[in-house]
Write a protein that holds these residues in place. Structure first.
Motif, PDB file in Angstrom:
ATOM      1  N   GLN A 111      53.502  34.272  39.115  1.00  0.00           N
ATOM      2  CA  GLN A 111      53.755  35.490  39.884  1.00  0.00           C
ATOM      3  C   GLN A 111      52.889  36.681  39.465  1.00  0.00           C
ATOM      4  O   GLN A 111      52.397  37.420  40.333  1.00  0.00           O
ATOM      5  N   PRO A 112      52.662  36.921  38.166  1.00  0.00           N
ATOM      6  CA  PRO A 112      51.845  38.087  37.804  1.00  0.00           C
ATOM      7  C   PRO A 112      50.439  38.063  38.390  1.00  0.00           C
ATOM      8  O   PRO A 112      49.825  39.119  38.575  1.00  0.00           O
ATOM      9  N   ALA A 113      49.903  36.870  38.693  1.00  0.00           N
ATOM     10  CA  ALA A 113      48.538  36.779  39.219  1.00  0.00           C
ATOM     11  C   ALA A 113      48.417  37.325  40.630  1.00  0.00           C
ATOM     12  O   ALA A 113      47.304  37.626  41.080  1.00  0.00           O
ATOM     13  N   VAL A 114      49.545  37.449  41.351  1.00  0.00           N
ATOM     14  CA  VAL A 114      49.484  37.913  42.748  1.00  0.00           C
ATOM     15  C   VAL A 114      50.370  39.132  42.984  1.00  0.00           C
ATOM     16  O   VAL A 114      50.757  39.422  44.116  1.00  0.00           O
ATOM     17  N   ARG A 115      50.681  39.868  41.925  1.00  0.00           N
ATOM     18  CA  ARG A 115      51.423  41.107  42.088  1.00  0.00           C
ATOM     19  C   ARG A 115      50.528  42.178  42.717  1.00  0.00           C
ATOM     20  O   ARG A 115      49.304  42.073  42.689  1.00  0.00           O
ATOM     21  N   LEU A 161      39.844  33.181  43.681  1.00  0.00           N
ATOM     22  CA  LEU A 161      40.464  32.132  42.877  1.00  0.00           C
ATOM     23  C   LEU A 161      39.544  31.629  41.791  1.00  0.00           C
ATOM     24  O   LEU A 161      39.941  31.486  40.630  1.00  0.00           O
ATOM     25  N   PHE A 162      38.294  31.368  42.139  1.00  0.00           N
ATOM     26  CA  PHE A 162      37.374  30.747  41.192  1.00  0.00           C
ATOM     27  C   PHE A 162      36.247  31.661  40.735  1.00  0.00           C
ATOM     28  O   PHE A 162      35.389  31.247  39.951  1.00  0.00           O
ATOM     29  N   GLY A 163      36.195  32.890  41.250  1.00  0.00           N
ATOM     30  CA  GLY A 163      35.158  33.811  40.814  1.00  0.00           C
ATOM     31  C   GLY A 163      33.768  33.409  41.255  1.00  0.00           C
ATOM     32  O   GLY A 163      32.777  33.845  40.666  1.00  0.00           O
ATOM     33  N   GLY A 164      33.665  32.553  42.262  1.00  0.00           N
ATOM     34  CA  GLY A 164      32.346  32.123  42.736  1.00  0.00           C
ATOM     35  C   GLY A 164      31.783  30.945  41.982  1.00  0.00           C
ATOM     36  O   GLY A 164      30.660  30.515  42.252  1.00  0.00           O
ATOM     37  N   GLN A 234      39.236  37.538  29.727  1.00  0.00           N
ATOM     38  CA  GLN A 234      38.207  36.530  29.977  1.00  0.00           C
ATOM     39  C   GLN A 234      37.969  36.302  31.473  1.00  0.00           C
ATOM     40  O   GLN A 234      37.554  35.237  31.875  1.00  0.00           O
ATOM     41  N   GLY A 235      38.215  37.303  32.293  1.00  0.00           N
ATOM     42  CA  GLY A 235      37.979  37.190  33.731  1.00  0.00           C
ATOM     43  C   GLY A 235      39.164  37.698  34.508  1.00  0.00           C
ATOM     44  O   GLY A 235      40.285  37.716  34.001  1.00  0.00           O
ATOM     45  N   ASP A 236      38.909  38.134  35.735  1.00  0.00           N
ATOM     46  CA  ASP A 236      40.007  38.684  36.519  1.00  0.00           C
ATOM     47  C   ASP A 236      40.259  37.898  37.800  1.00  0.00           C
ATOM     48  O   ASP A 236      40.980  38.362  38.678  1.00  0.00           O
ATOM     49  N   ASP A 237      39.664  36.698  37.924  1.00  0.00           N
ATOM     50  CA  ASP A 237      39.992  35.888  39.093  1.00  0.00           C
ATOM     51  C   ASP A 237      41.312  35.149  38.826  1.00  0.00           C
ATOM     52  O   ASP A 237      41.855  35.162  37.718  1.00  0.00           O
ATOM     53  N   LEU A 238      41.836  34.515  39.864  1.00  0.00           N
ATOM     54  CA  LEU A 238      43.142  33.871  39.746  1.00  0.00           C
ATOM     55  C   LEU A 238      43.137  32.722  38.747  1.00  0.00           C
ATOM     56  O   LEU A 238      44.116  32.502  38.031  1.00  0.00           O
ATOM     57  N   LEU A 239      42.038  31.961  38.699  1.00  0.00           N
ATOM     58  CA  LEU A 239      41.964  30.858  37.744  1.00  0.00           C
ATOM     59  C   LEU A 239      42.041  31.372  36.311  1.00  0.00           C
ATOM     60  O   LEU A 239      42.747  30.804  35.463  1.00  0.00           O
ATOM     61  N   ALA A 240      41.333  32.457  36.019  1.00  0.00           N
ATOM     62  CA  ALA A 240      41.387  33.028  34.677  1.00  0.00           C
ATOM     63  C   ALA A 240      42.800  33.493  34.331  1.00  0.00           C
ATOM     64  O   ALA A 240      43.269  33.324  33.192  1.00  0.00           O
ATOM     65  N   ARG A 241      43.489  34.054  35.300  1.00  0.00           N
ATOM     66  CA  ARG A 241      44.851  34.524  35.046  1.00  0.00           C
ATOM     67  C   ARG A 241      45.803  33.354  34.798  1.00  0.00           C
ATOM     68  O   ARG A 241      46.706  33.447  33.965  1.00  0.00           O
ATOM     69  N   LEU A 242      45.616  32.267  35.527  1.00  0.00           N
ATOM     70  CA  LEU A 242      46.454  31.091  35.289  1.00  0.00           C
ATOM     71  C   LEU A 242      46.214  30.521  33.896  1.00  0.00           C
ATOM     72  O   LEU A 242      47.161  30.131  33.197  1.00  0.00           O
ATOM     73  N   LEU A 243      44.970  30.457  33.482  1.00  0.00           N
ATOM     74  CA  LEU A 243      44.647  29.904  32.160  1.00  0.00           C
ATOM     75  C   LEU A 243      45.127  30.815  31.032  1.00  0.00           C
ATOM     76  O   LEU A 243      45.452  30.342  29.936  1.00  0.00           O
TER      77      LEU A 243
END
Length: 456
Positions: A111-115, A161-164, A234-243
């Motif tokens: 949830q925090p990744a899409v607030r 999501l993947f930062g390109g 270490q990044g602000d895309d969704l994948l980085a937030r999940l990791l």
């Protein structure tokens, strides 16, 4: 319908329905046209209608109060069920299909990744991608509206999501997700829905091949990120937030869990918005008055500049247009069904244990009791000063309760800002004709919607 009785007599859940076939139940009419079947259930059998999918006893809810009660009780006395073997193969044990403590842990991590604060950071990417897409358009060009919106939202989900990181491989990944979604939607209305997982139909083999492509690419991305190190900053895309996410015990998501959540975010955050945009352009093309008012608002609020996140709240009519499009054509035409456990009730009456409960935005959104002249496109319904208020849970394109879609804010901001970005530069004049909605995994036009671009 539930019946009110004296305190000395236990309430009884009253539900009627049409006769079904042995073993199949109502699979045939449901598979042939689930939208019409659900509408008939509502119209002929009331707000709580009985039916069956195979041997599974089911109820269909269409009254907002019952829908609110049901959605609010999921994870307490109702449990989301895995209706499709194919769907599970695609998204795995993501937050969408998890249950109990596992679901609570994953929801807290995802949830925090899409607030709203994070969505603010993605808004600039949405607008930048929209403007870049419009740069490739020109006056008089003929386009497939769904194809154009798919290409645009794919670009956005890759970036957010993947930062390109996907590079040129995003096309193969997008194609594989599209194949998976198509096969899942087709199986929902067929006898193969009841087949055990070890039965490999041609459709299931196509699904498994698509999932293998998805796994190879997503697992590569996760492995590369983990090898490079991931964590806060270490990044602000969704994948980085999940990791980087950690639960209350300091545990991260496993690589498999990250894969499941990333694929769910890709599937839910890309084609659902593309579908919403496609229907919105169609409705605007059929309503010159609504389109003229849209352009007036864009000129007044934006004055020719690109929209930003803060403009989302200022673009009142644009948001109402999107909300009305979601009413008429909700991408998720049915909410994930859930099975009743001991203690489950509806309208104060107990629901038999093992009963599967369904509700459908399509039929409730088009019920004249809640929406006068329900087939008409009227964004003004959503004006805060409208004379008739919409009942709670008469509009629920993102579900509700604890199981409400985590990406709802992302989707609404994305659709609104993209409409604003593209409508500043072009009209999409959709060809004449009434499109037929096809209820696969998402509610999309059965045939391509063709349009002519008109530069402004």
């Amino acid at each position: 319908m539930p019946v009110m009785v004296s305190a000395e007599v236990a309430p009884v859940l009253r539900a009627s329905g049409p006769p079904g076939l042995p073993l199949l139940g109502h699979l045939v009419p449901f598979g042939r046209d689930p939208l019409a079947f659900f509408a008939r259930l509502r119209d002929e059998h009331g707000d709580i209608a009985a039916w069956s999918l195979g041997r599974r006893r089911s109820l269909l809810l269409s009254r907002p109060e019952h829908i609110a009660e049901f959605l609010g009780a999921v994870e307490r006395t109702f449990e989301v069920i895995d209706i499709s073997w194919m769907f599970r193969r695609l998204i795995g044990a993501s937050v969408l299909l998890s249950r109990g403590e596992d679901w609570r842990r994953k929801r807290a991590l995802v949830q925090p990744a899409v607030r709203p604060r994070q969505v603010r950071g993605y808004a600039a990417t949405m607008v930048e991608c929209g403007a870049a897409h419009a740069d490739g358009w020109h006056d008089g060009r003929r386009v497939d509206v769904m194809g154009e919106m798919n290409a645009l939202t794919q670009r956005i989900i890759v970036r957010t999501l993947f930062g390109g990181d996907v590079g040129d491989r995003h096309r193969a990944l997008a194609d594989a997700v599209a194949v998976a979604q198509r096969e899942i939607g087709a199986e929902l209305g067929s006898v193969s829905l009841f087949l055990p997982g070890w039965v490999r139909t041609p459709a299931r083999r196509r699904l498994l091949a698509a999932v293998a492509t998805i796994d190879a690419e997503v697992n590569r991305l996760i492995g590369d990120r983990m090898a490079a190190g991931s964590g806060p900053g270490q990044g602000d895309d969704l994948l980085a937030r999940l990791l980087a996410a950690r639960d209350e015990k300091g545990r991260p998501l496993t690589p498999r869990e990250v894969r499941d959540e990333a694929v769910t975010l890709w599937a839910a955050g890309h084609e659902t918005t593309a579908t919403t945009l496609t229907w919105t352009w169609y409705l605007l093309s059929r309503s010159p008055r609504a389109r003229e008012r849209l352009h007036g608002e864009l000129a007044r609020v934006l004055g020719g500049r690109p929209p930003g996140y803060d403009d989302y709240e200022r673009l009142d009519w644009t948001r109402q247009v999107v909300k009305e499009a979601l009413r008429l054509y909700p991408p998720a035409w049915t909410v994930s069904p859930a099975v009743a456990h001991e203690g489950a009730t509806l309208g104060g009456a107990p629901v038999p244990v093992g009963t599967t409960v369904w509700c459908s935005p399509w039929i409730t959104h088009r019920d004249p009791r809640w929406f006068p002249d329900p087939e008409a496109f009227r964004p003004e319904r959503w004006d805060p000063d409208a004379p008739t208020a919409v009942p709670d849970h008469a509009w629920f394109p993102f579900g509700g309760g604890q199981r409400a879609c985590l990406g709802a804010r992302f989707a609404l901001v994305e659709a609104t800002l993209l409409i604003a970005t593209l409508a500043q530069r072009f009209h999409l004049d959709v060809d004449a004709g009434e499109p037929t909605p096809h209820p696969g995994i998402l509610l999309q036009p059965a045939e391509p919607l063709r349009a002519t671009l008109r530069a402004l």
